[in-house]
Design a protein around this motif. Structure first.
Motif, mmCIF file in Angstrom:
data_model
loop_
_atom_site.group_PDB
_atom_site.id
_atom_site.type_symbol
_atom_site.label_atom_id
_atom_site.label_comp_id
_atom_site.label_asym_id
_atom_site.label_seq_id
_atom_site.Cartn_x
_atom_site.Cartn_y
_atom_site.Cartn_z
ATOM 1 N N ASN A 1 103.555 -19.540 13.755
ATOM 2 C CA ASN A 1 104.769 -20.258 14.174
ATOM 3 C C ASN A 1 105.636 -19.266 14.931
ATOM 4 O O ASN A 1 106.265 -18.427 14.190
ATOM 5 C CB ASN A 1 105.440 -20.793 12.526
ATOM 6 N N GLU B 1 104.878 -22.597 1.306
ATOM 7 C CA GLU B 1 105.699 -21.602 1.851
ATOM 8 C C GLU B 1 106.728 -21.254 0.762
ATOM 9 O O GLU B 1 107.660 -21.572 0.956
ATOM 10 C CB GLU B 1 106.123 -21.804 3.154
ATOM 11 N N VAL C 1 102.642 -13.218 5.718
ATOM 12 C CA VAL C 1 101.194 -12.798 5.642
ATOM 13 C C VAL C 1 100.918 -11.862 6.750
ATOM 14 O O VAL C 1 101.565 -11.911 7.820
ATOM 15 C CB VAL C 1 100.358 -13.950 6.173
ATOM 16 N N GLY D 1 101.955 -19.418 3.620
ATOM 17 C CA GLY D 1 102.755 -18.959 4.374
ATOM 18 C C GLY D 1 103.819 -18.143 3.683
ATOM 19 O O GLY D 1 104.401 -18.555 2.809
ATOM 20 N N GLY D 2 104.333 -16.967 4.280
ATOM 21 C CA GLY D 2 105.316 -16.065 3.698
ATOM 22 C C GLY D 2 104.883 -14.565 3.700
ATOM 23 O O GLY D 2 104.077 -14.255 2.887
HETATM 24 C C1 PEP Z 1 106.873 -19.000 8.658
HETATM 25 O O1 PEP Z 1 107.787 -18.865 9.621
HETATM 26 O O2 PEP Z 1 106.496 -20.200 8.310
HETATM 27 C C2 PEP Z 1 106.536 -17.810 8.073
HETATM 28 C C3 PEP Z 1 105.637 -17.635 6.948
HETATM 29 O O3 PEP Z 1 107.214 -16.836 8.305
HETATM 30 P P1 PEP Z 1 106.622 -15.167 8.112
HETATM 31 O O4 PEP Z 1 105.093 -14.943 8.233
HETATM 32 O O5 PEP Z 1 107.275 -14.253 9.125
HETATM 33 O O6 PEP Z 1 107.207 -14.888 6.675
#
Ligand code: PEP
Length: 248
Positions: A9, A166, A212, A209-210
């Motif tokens: 993303n 997330e 990673v 997600g978060g």
């Molecule tokens: C995201 O934008 O969905 C996300 C998980 O961001 P990040 O990997 O930077 O925490």
């Protein structure tokens, strides 16, 4: 075995020149990547990724769309427009959209339906804030976000969707959910869907997600119910993104 999917993303980052270098770097390292890979880019760069990625192993998509098919919605972009640019995926319900643009569960459900109506695959984001986690309502929040979509589109719609868990407190903060914390919520999500349709639940790709990174991806992705990741910051660097893709 479920397939693994890693989606970048890019958020509101990039330029034609920067994207060119990033895409070239990612493509150059794809030979030893076994997982599915996609990048979700800002609208103006869809033509660029379409031309650069057509015929490659990397799919692409958008980060948002209008829930409406067409009409007087200045500044909005419809699912059919995204289809024109070869998008495979559209992220819906990202926590930044929910928090900064006031997207309710109902709007997210409408957007999810609009993506599927165009024959594209939604990546539906769900997740709790820190306050909700500390208040012990993580499962209730995630269930509510999922229920809005299931109420509108039915559980069978999830057979043609990707979920992304997330936790809001882990996005862009450098704080990653531990593999056990993430797995617990993923198992909860799959269990909830299994109660409605076991076949859909087993086939459903649930990304984490978060924050990673290459250094935590292997452990996260080896959890039983984590099927890859939705990657923000680390998707803006080809080597970092590829390390995560290889981990999947
Ligand atoms: C995201 O934008 O969905 C996300 C998980 O961001 P990040 O990997 O930077 O925490």
């Amino acid at each position: 075995m479920r397939r693994k999917l890693v989606a970048g993303n890019w958020k509101m980052h990039g330029s034609l020149a920067e994207n060119e270098a990033l895409l070239a770097g990612v493509l150059a390292g794809m030979a030893d990547v076994k997982a599915g890979v996609a990048v979700c880019v800002p609208y103006p760069y869809l033509a660029q990724v379409q031309s650069r990625l057509t015929g490659s192993a990397v799919a692409w998509g958008a980060q948002n769309l209008s829930q409406h098919a067409k009409g007087a919605f200045t500044g909005e972009v419809s699912a059919s427009m995204l289809k024109d640019f070869g998008c495979a995926y559209v992220i819906v319900g990202h926590s930044e959209r929910r928090a900064l643009y006031g997207e309710s569960d109902a709007v997210v459900a409408d957007k999810f339906a609009a993506v599927q109506a165009a024959g594209l695959t939604p990546i539906l984001c769900v997740g709790e804030t820190l306050e909700e986690r500390e208040g012990g309502t993580t499962e209730a929040v995630v269930a509510r976000q999922l229920d809005a979509v299931i109420a509108q589109s039915g559980v069978a719609s999830l057979a043609k969707a990707v979920l992304a868990y997330e936790p809001v407190w882990a996005i862009g903060t450098g704080k990653t959910a531990s593999p056990e914390q993430a797995q617990a919520v993923h198992a909860f999500i799959r269990g909830k869907i299994r109660a409605l349709d076991a076949g859909v639940a087993e086939g459903l790709v649930i990304q984490y997600g978060g924050s990673v990174k290459g250094s935590n991806a292997v452990e996260l992705f080896s959890q039983a119910d984590i099927d890859g990741g939705l990657i923000g910051g680390a998707s803006l660097n080809a080597e970092d993104f590829l390390a995560i893709c290889r981990a999947a």
